[in-house]
Structure formats: structure tokens, C-alpha cells
Design a protein around this motif. Sequence first.
Motif, mmCIF file in Angstrom:
data_model
loop_
_atom_site.group_PDB
_atom_site.id
_atom_site.type_symbol
_atom_site.label_atom_id
_atom_site.label_comp_id
_atom_site.label_asym_id
_atom_site.label_seq_id
_atom_site.Cartn_x
_atom_site.Cartn_y
_atom_site.Cartn_z
ATOM 1 N N PHE B 144 0.823 -1.210 0.000
ATOM 2 C CA PHE B 144 0.000 0.000 0.000
ATOM 3 C C PHE B 144 0.853 1.255 0.000
ATOM 4 O O PHE B 144 0.474 2.284 -0.552
ATOM 5 N N PHE B 300 -7.468 -20.231 -7.206
ATOM 6 C CA PHE B 300 -6.115 -20.679 -6.825
ATOM 7 C C PHE B 300 -5.894 -22.128 -7.192
ATOM 8 O O PHE B 300 -4.868 -22.495 -7.748
ATOM 9 N N ILE C 142 -4.050 -20.518 -0.427
ATOM 10 C CA ILE C 142 -4.613 -19.201 -0.117
ATOM 11 C C ILE C 142 -3.478 -18.372 0.480
ATOM 12 O O ILE C 142 -2.891 -18.766 1.472
ATOM 13 N N PRO C 143 -3.129 -17.240 -0.102
ATOM 14 C CA PRO C 143 -1.987 -16.466 0.391
ATOM 15 C C PRO C 143 -2.149 -16.011 1.846
ATOM 16 O O PRO C 143 -3.271 -15.822 2.331
ATOM 17 N N ILE C 145 -1.601 -13.268 3.538
ATOM 18 C CA ILE C 145 -2.249 -12.002 3.889
ATOM 19 C C ILE C 145 -3.760 -12.172 3.926
ATOM 20 O O ILE C 145 -4.465 -11.599 4.744
ATOM 21 N N PHE C 146 -4.215 -13.067 3.061
ATOM 22 C CA PHE C 146 -5.614 -13.331 2.919
ATOM 23 C C PHE C 146 -6.176 -14.048 4.129
ATOM 24 O O PHE C 146 -7.251 -13.748 4.636
ATOM 25 N N LEU C 149 -6.310 -11.693 6.896
ATOM 26 C CA LEU C 149 -7.487 -10.823 6.734
ATOM 27 C C LEU C 149 -8.752 -11.533 7.199
ATOM 28 O O LEU C 149 -9.584 -10.961 7.901
ATOM 29 N N LEU C 150 -8.870 -12.804 6.788
ATOM 30 C CA LEU C 150 -10.069 -13.553 7.129
ATOM 31 C C LEU C 150 -10.186 -13.754 8.634
ATOM 32 O O LEU C 150 -11.239 -13.503 9.225
ATOM 33 N N THR C 244 -0.180 -3.863 6.793
ATOM 34 C CA THR C 244 -1.204 -3.956 5.756
ATOM 35 C C THR C 244 -2.586 -4.158 6.371
ATOM 36 O O THR C 244 -3.548 -3.494 6.001
#
Lengths: 572, 325, 308
Positions: B144, B300, C142-143, C145-146, C149-150, C244
Motif C-alpha cells: 500500500f 487458486f 490461499i496467500p 495475507i488473505f 485478513l479472514l 497492511t
Amino acid sequence: MTSGRPPVLSIRGLCVDFPSRHGTLRAVRDVSLEIAPGEILGIVGESGAGKSTVGAAITGLLQAPGQISAGEVRLSGDIIDTRDANAMQALRGRRISTIFQDPLTSLNPLFTIERQLVDTIRAHRALSRAEARVEAVRQLEAVGIPEPAQRMTNWPHEFSGGMRQRAVIALALCSQPELIIADEPTTALDVTVQAQILKLIQNLARERRVAVMLITHNMGVISQITDRVAVMKSGEVVELGKTSTVLSRPCHEYSQALLSVVPRGDVKLSRFPVAGSARNIDAAMKWLLESNSQHGSGGADALVELRRVNRVFGVPRLFGSVTHGAFKALDNVSLCIRRGEVMGLVGESGSGKSTIAKIVAGLNPPSTGELLFNGEDVYAARFEVRQHIRRQTQMVFQDPYSSLNSHMRVADIIMEPMIHFGLEKNRQLAEPLMLELLNAVGLEASAARRYPHAFSGGQRQRISIARALASRPSFLICDEPTSALDVSIQAQILNLLKDLQEKLSLTMLFISHDLPVVRQMCDRVTVLQKGQVCEIGEADDVFNHPRHRYTETLLSMIPSMHRPVELIQATS
Amino acid sequence: MTGFFLRRLASVFPVMLVTAFLSFAAFHFIGDPLQNMLGQEASAQDRARLAAELGFDRPFYIQFLKFVGFALQGDFGISTRVGRPVLDLILERLPATLELALLSFFFAMSAGIALGVMTALRPSSALSRVSMTGSLIAVSLPNFLIGIGLIYVFSIKLGWLPSFGRGDTVKIGWWTTGLLTKSGWKAILLPAISLAAYQLTLILRLVRAEMLEVMHSDYIRFARARGLPKRLIYFSYALKNTMVPVVTVAGLQLGSIIAFAVVTETVFQWPGVGLLFINSIRYSDVPIMATYLLIVSFIFVAINMVVDCIYYLLDPRLRAVGGIK
Amino acid sequence: MKRLTRKFAALFGSDIGHSYLRSPGALFSTMVLLILIAAALGAPLLAPQNILDPRTLDLLSANTPPWSANALTGHFYSFGTDDQGRDVLSATLYGTRVSLLVALVAVLLSMSIGVTLGLISGYFGGRTDAAIMRIADVQLSIPAIFIALLISGLSRTLLAPGVRDTLAIYMVILAIGISGWVTYARTVRGAVMVEKQREYVQAALMIGLPTRTMLLRHILPNVRRPILVIATISLALSIITEATLSYLGAGLPPTQPSLGTLIRSGQDFLFAGEWWILFFPAATLLTLALAINVLGDWLRDVLNPRGL
């Protein structure tokens, strides 16, 4: 062989330096030699002698930070500047080619043999793709690959080890060089394949009048195909002459020593010839013998027995443990090792030697069949019995660099089994015995405080032996214990094992691919081929009157050496 | 090939089933879906009626099976915040995200491979030094911040490019694209670069490391000893071997780009699914969160499968064994 | 003491120590890192303002540019203030403290999960291994960061609004920690499988050592190098992930700001020309991550020259 023509290769006063922060290491000092067309010059020496560095220096492929500090290299009379990268690039392949040790890694795995050959041919000769392809087939045929036109489209992994090395030779020769540097070309191969490849190199050298520099540590290889030989030690050529002369009448004392330690396949000697002094190891012996007296019932009954053992390796599938395309590593093997004897186990790679070692060591249960130790079924035994058997069975491993935990001090490595099996209660009590053991295997007490990386391969193997003895075993498995060592070190380690075996009347399973070594070490021999036993017998009988054809083939592959006369007299 | 493909396909199912279960669990247990649907003032009767209607009184596994059944038909429920079907909301915004992701992926791969090969072959050249230092900074900079920096320079200070939105879009069927208009290209440039920056450095470093390792291998040494031309050694013999592991990672990177699009879309107010997802997290819009998770993990898994197949085509050794290494 | 000095001497006499002293990047990064850690630890003492206490805000001093005194109050601010009169220097110090704390604990968490599972998976193999690796595959598809986030998003939904902000820091640690274990597990598993084939392990197996001893005494010490390298790199990664999350509003709340939260709130001012509110936290974040990455790069080159 040397005729009036100028030599293909002529080196004068070559020196190679490896500068480092600890000072400059001179890997090659003042080396001078020549090779005539069609001649095979052997360069022999132990690891670190600088023999590979000579080859790399000539081709301009020295590993950084190595550099040529002095000397002159001439190729068919022209001086070549090995420091000029572009000039060397133009020279490589076209005039000098190299064959490396490992055919498995020398071929690019993602390109077909055809592609690699055609690229190489076209890099040096102005041929069209189709013409190059025809030439490639011809080259493969010349190195003895059957049905070359079909095989050529294969990937490297679809070739066997010997075939790969043939393909490598074809690649090295297809550019029609004047000089070939073959760096340990057969070390990674089995004896039967080794003989064929050496023969091939010899024939090609003669037919095409190519000069060959054959770098090897193996005296047998030298005796088989070289015309002249240079013996190297610590970067210097200590002796250079006709192979037959050097082998039968070595002048330099190092050449003599190097020749004398090569194990013999023809006559059994009581000890390997080696210079060394005897140590006083009584204290360790007394401790080691304490346990053996407990079950010391001698006699010829079996201590270890394999009964109809099969071992199948499956290819695991994606989920779970379903197997398909299984591979049978051992096929109905029965084998009996008598108390106090040394049983040899020989065979080529893939014959199942190591699988037997693992089963006997208790590391890997057989698929079917059983292993008996002192009459007990090992893999079905209760925990206490199993621990008892574990203490009795110890092993000396092949690779001295991976067999010691590099994060443990030597003292801890040796004391671990003592304390684990409760032979000594604590470190204080175990320590003097550990020092005795170190002494018994020929190491100083100061070794105890150091880590394994401070030791050479031979010394590590001594530590490995001390560890194996530390649980006071009655049965010792030696899996290729010296195959990673130089010959002079090999002789010392084998003598040590032999002495210990005799003094402690250890039962021993001695595994090796090296027939002369087995001949020297063993009372009886088992010959293994493709997972099956093809012959078991007294060592003398097997070596002198083999009954099985495979055994005969194996024996015929032992490079016979012209022995120095006086040495034979001195040792027998 | 078919066998390999089928085996690979079979291994996809457990993965999808687990994600489906997670989405279902999230949908079912988190927050109070009944209350979300009925609002605060619902009576106990209303609740019971809706619960029966939706099958909430059924056993757990039946509800799960129904969830899977509906999902297979494309019915993911209704957004609790917007009140529209979740699938519509996501499909509307998917083109924006995919365009952004694919363009960034293309940037990252092409520049990453080129710079990686160069830094491996000519480590002391000026460009190599600059890219190595730049790559170290780029891995240390959050995504960001790169976006904010780009906006600050190119939108605020220079005023060249827009700082938010997609520009003008063209509709082709249900797909909307911004790549056919000038303003669309202007709008996608900054987000695509900021999204690509991190992946680019990863690819660069991986290619460099692999290339260096391959250059030290025996077969390259042998190829040099045979006097093959440098160009052939570097860009054919070495590069193909370098690409085998790079392809695997590239697949993961594409997935990672789609995930990081969430961040970039927030910075640039890019009207994609990522922005939708972030807003749904903020407002506890569970159906959207759950569906997004499901769809993204499907993408994915699909990417990974394609990667495995490429891998299989690239490496003849795999074909011989007929299985995965 | 004598033993310690001897150990130090041995360290700097060794190749690693030698390479460290010869690497200006590594030396400089250590220095920067030590200063930042000291600043973070000493934030309550060093900061002119306790930003966790709203009473210390000085509205009159709002929007003071850096390195200047406020026209109204005459207070001097080296990093300036924001629209609430909050001292940016103090905020950055506290923010660094939170960011570092979260990242460190998260790394320890993912390391302990990952190393344990990796050891078990690699050592036992078979079904255990298949099960653990399957989970890792699912998560890897699934990365990170994801997943963070979840977890962070779901926990916000689950928790009552009142406790959300107080528990936020634990949730973020949990989110980053859980999202990061796969790298450790896979690397350790691979390393263990290599070590398991090595003969010293066979030798230890032959004497029938208990599994615990086997793993802790023999295998773990031999796989700790890659663990160290991953831990260093993932420390930088965790700092970035936390920033982030906070930037997206799914991390730490403004009442307990991390560097990411500060950047988030500073972004609006950037477009209004008040760049310093964003600049100082952002620069600190970059410096922190960069210093750790330089160290990590150096470590990887020294410990594992063949790359990871």
C-alpha cells in the motif's frame, strides 16, 4: 607411443594458486608433462593431490578463486593463454574436450540426447540440422549404443548409468578434439560397466589418435589402459614414467606406498601393508570383552540368520499407502552368519546389499521372512529383548561425513550409547572409557572435546568405529566402511577393523563392492545379484573356484596389476 | 498425461471441500444470519418460521450438503448489507480484478525473469546492482505504501494519472473492460505497477538464485567444456532448467496477486471484488466474505492445477515416473 | 565471563563472524535495528507525549509542521503534529513498539507451530505426514495475507464491539501467526527428510533412542539454520503484514495504533499537503523492514549458500 611428432599437450612448470583469507594455497606446483597423439596418460593421486585441478586449469574451467600463477601450456605446439576467457571458449570442445565423473549430472535432464549432440556438433562444424543428426547417430554408434537412431530421441534419465557415460563420451568426441581430459570417468560406475567404458576410451584413443589425460585415484584403472602415468602428491608430480615401469619398479617412496596399500585380489594376507605403530589398548579391550564373556559360547552356531527374506519397495500413490509398480529389492534371501566369523557381502549397486544391511541392523523390517539374532526373531521381539539385541548389533557406516552428528562433540557421540544402554551410569564414569575407546581406535584424547568437522574422513571413520564399540556389541555391520576413503587411509581403517574383530572375536557382516578388500577381510563370502543370493562359500573357494557364472564375471573384472616384485616378497 | 491430469483433479476435491466447509461454517456460525436477515425487531415466531424455511432446524450435515448443492448452482445467498444476490455482486466486479491481476502478473513475470537472468549472469553491472538494491527495498515496502507513493508523485504532484477508479469501460457481454479506452489504460497503470512491484522482486530473486545454482551444475560445466556458444548455454540450456521451479512459484504468485489486489484496490478505490471484500469485512457481510473465499480458492486451485500440468510438460522426468515428485 | 569471551572470540574467528565483520550492510543494519528496538522499548520514557492517553492531546497545537514551533502554543515538535494535536514523534515511537511486538510474537507463534508440525511430518512420514501436508496445501493455496485478513475479519464479526479494540492486538498476532506456519513446516519437513536419511540418524535409531531425544538432540540442531533464516525474513514480512492489516482497517485500532494504523490515518492528510503525518511512520516502517531484510539476506547467503 611417443613418435617424432610434437606432443598434443605439453605443460611446463604449471602452478595453480587458490588465494583465501587464510593464505594462498598452491594446489598445483611446477607440473610438467606431455601427451602424444593416441597416448593415454594417467594422473593418479589421492584426494587433494591436485590432479583434477591440472585438468581444470588446462581447459580454463578452474573454480574461483583458483588461478594459474605460473607455467606454460602448449596445444600441438601453440601456446594457449588459459586466462583469456574468449580464446579458451573457442578452444573448448573444438580442441580439448572433458569427460566428468558423474554421467547422471553431466547431461542436461531437460534436453534429449539428440538435441544435446546436435547442438554440440553444430557449434563446431558447419552442418545443417539434418546432417548433424546423421553425424550424431554415427557418433552414438561409435561409442557402442545399440539402435542409436531410436535411442537418440530419449531423455537422459531413460539411459542406464553405463549408457549415459557412453553418451557423455560421444558428446565429448563429436567435436573431434585433439585432447580429452577424462576426470574420474568410471568412478561412479559399477565394475562390469567400468571395464567396458575403459575399453571404449582406449579404443577411441587409438583409432582417432586422440590424446587422453585420464585422472583417477584408482590404481587398477591406471594399470588397465594407460600408457604412461604421473603420480601426484600435494600438488606435485613425484613420479612420471611408463605405466608398466612405475607399477613394477616405483622409484619414489610415495609411489611405492601408494602401490603397496592397494588391496590384492589374488592372495590373502594377514594384514594390509601399512606403516604404523602399535598402541597399548588393553584397558579398552578389557572393558569391551566384559560383556562378550556373558554369552561367549563360541562354536560355529549361527548368531545372525536371515530366513527367506523378501523386501518389496512400492511406489507410493497420491493418497495413502497403496502401492503399484512395486520393485523387489530382495528375493527369498536366506543367509546365516556364524558366531565370530566375518561374512562378506558383495554385489553391484542395486543388488540389495544395503537393503540387507538395513534389515540386519534392525532399521527396516523385511516384507516377508524373518531375522533371527541368537535365535530370537528380532522384529517380533519384546521391547526389552529388542533393546538387548540393539545393544549387541552395531554398525559402521559408509559415508564418514554424514555418519556423525555435526552438532555433537566427539565425546558425546561416543558416550551416548554407553549411557543410553546403562553400561555406565553417568558421564563421569563413562568419560575414562570413552577416552580409552578413542585410544583404541587410534585417536588422541584431545579429540573428545572437538566437533566432527575438525576431522578428516579417515579420522571420522575411527570415531564411527569407536561409537559402534561403545555399546559393547558382539555383532558389527560394516557397510562399505572404506569406499569413501583414499587407499592409504583405507588400509589403516581395514587393519583397525581386523584387529578389533580378532581381539574381541566380533561377528561381522562386511559389505563391499570392492572384491580385493572383501578377499582380505572375510572368512566367508555371499555374492548377491539383483536381490538374489547366487553363491555362498568360504572366501578362498569363492575367489579361487567360483561356481556361479556371475561370480566369475565379477572376478574377471578385478583389474590385475603388475606388482612390484620386492613388495610381494616383503609382505607375504 | 490423462492419468496425471485425473490424479491431479482428484486431489483438488478435498481442498475445495475443506474451503467449502470453512465458508459454510463462517456463514452459519458467525454472527446471527437470521437476525441479519430479519433485522433487530423480529419476533420469535418470525425467527422460527425463517429458520424452518431456510432449513436451519435440519441436522448439520444436511445443511452443509444443501449449501454445497446451492453453491454448485451458483446460489450463494444474499448480501446482508446490499440486499442483492452475492453472485451478481461478485461477477459484476470480477472483470476489474482479473484485468488488474493479469496485467500485473504479466509485468512481474516479464520484468522479473529478464532482470533475474541479468543479475545472475552479470552480477557486477550497474543495472544489476540497481535492481538488487531496488528489490531489497521493494520487499521491505508494504504494497500500500508503494501505491500511496505512486499516487503522491504521479497524481498529486505531476497530475499525469488518475488516483482512483477504472476510467471509462466498455461492455462486452457480461464482461466490462477498461483496456479498450485511453482513460482505462491511464487508470490501470498505477495500480498494476504497484501490485506488480512486490511479485516482481520475488520472481527476480528466485530466477537469480535458480540461475546461479544451475550455472554451477555439472551439465552446464560439461556444456561449457564442450564449447557450446554462450548464448545457447545461458538462454537455452540454463534457462529451461531455471524455469522448472520458477513456473511453480509463478502459479503461487498469480494467486498471491489476486489476494494482494485487495490492498491495491483499497488504495486506488479500484471497483473490483477485493474492495467489495474489504467492505464486507468492515460491515460483517458474511455471505460475501464466504463466497469470496470460495471463489478465490477455486481460482487458486485451478491455477495450481494448470501449473502442475505445465510442470509436467516441462520436465520429462515426471512423465517417466508418471506421478508427482 | 571467560567462557563468554571465548565464545565470542570463536564466533568472530569463525567464517560466519568473519563474513559479518566484512559485511557493511549487515553491520549497519544491526546498528539501525538496535536503535529502533531501543526506541521502541523506551517509547514511554522517550516520547514527549503519551499517545495512549487522550488527555495529553493538545488541540491547540494541531497541524504543526515538523521541526518547528507551533504558532499558538509555542511548543516545538521535531516530527510535527496531526489534526488532533498529536505529536507525530510520540505516535511513531509507540507505533514502532506495537508493530515490533506484534511481529515478534507472531513469528514465535508461527515458528513453534510450523517447526513442531514440520518435525512430526518429516520424521514420521506416512499418514501423519500426508494429513499435515494436506492442511498445508490447502492453506498454501490461499496467500498468507488473505488468511490473516479472514481471521482478523471473522474475529471482528464474532467479538462484541466493546471488546473488539482491546482484543485486537491478540487477534492480529493470532492471524499473522497462524497464516505463517506453512513455510516453516514445509522447510523443516524437507530438511528432516534429508537428515533422516543421513547415517548419524540411522546410528541413533540403531541404539533405539526415544523419539523425543531423537528429534530434539539429533535432528532439530541440524535443521536450525534454515529455521533461523526463515524467522528473520518472516519477521520483516510479519511487520509488513501487520501494517497492511491495520492499513485496511482490519488490524489495530486508532486507540492502540501501530505504524500501519498511523499510515492509514495519515493518508488523508497527505493529499491535503500535510505529508509528515504519513511520512515519519512510513519511513520508520521501511527502515525497520529493510534492516531486517538486509540481515536476512546476509544470513541466507552465509548459512545456506545454495539458496532456500
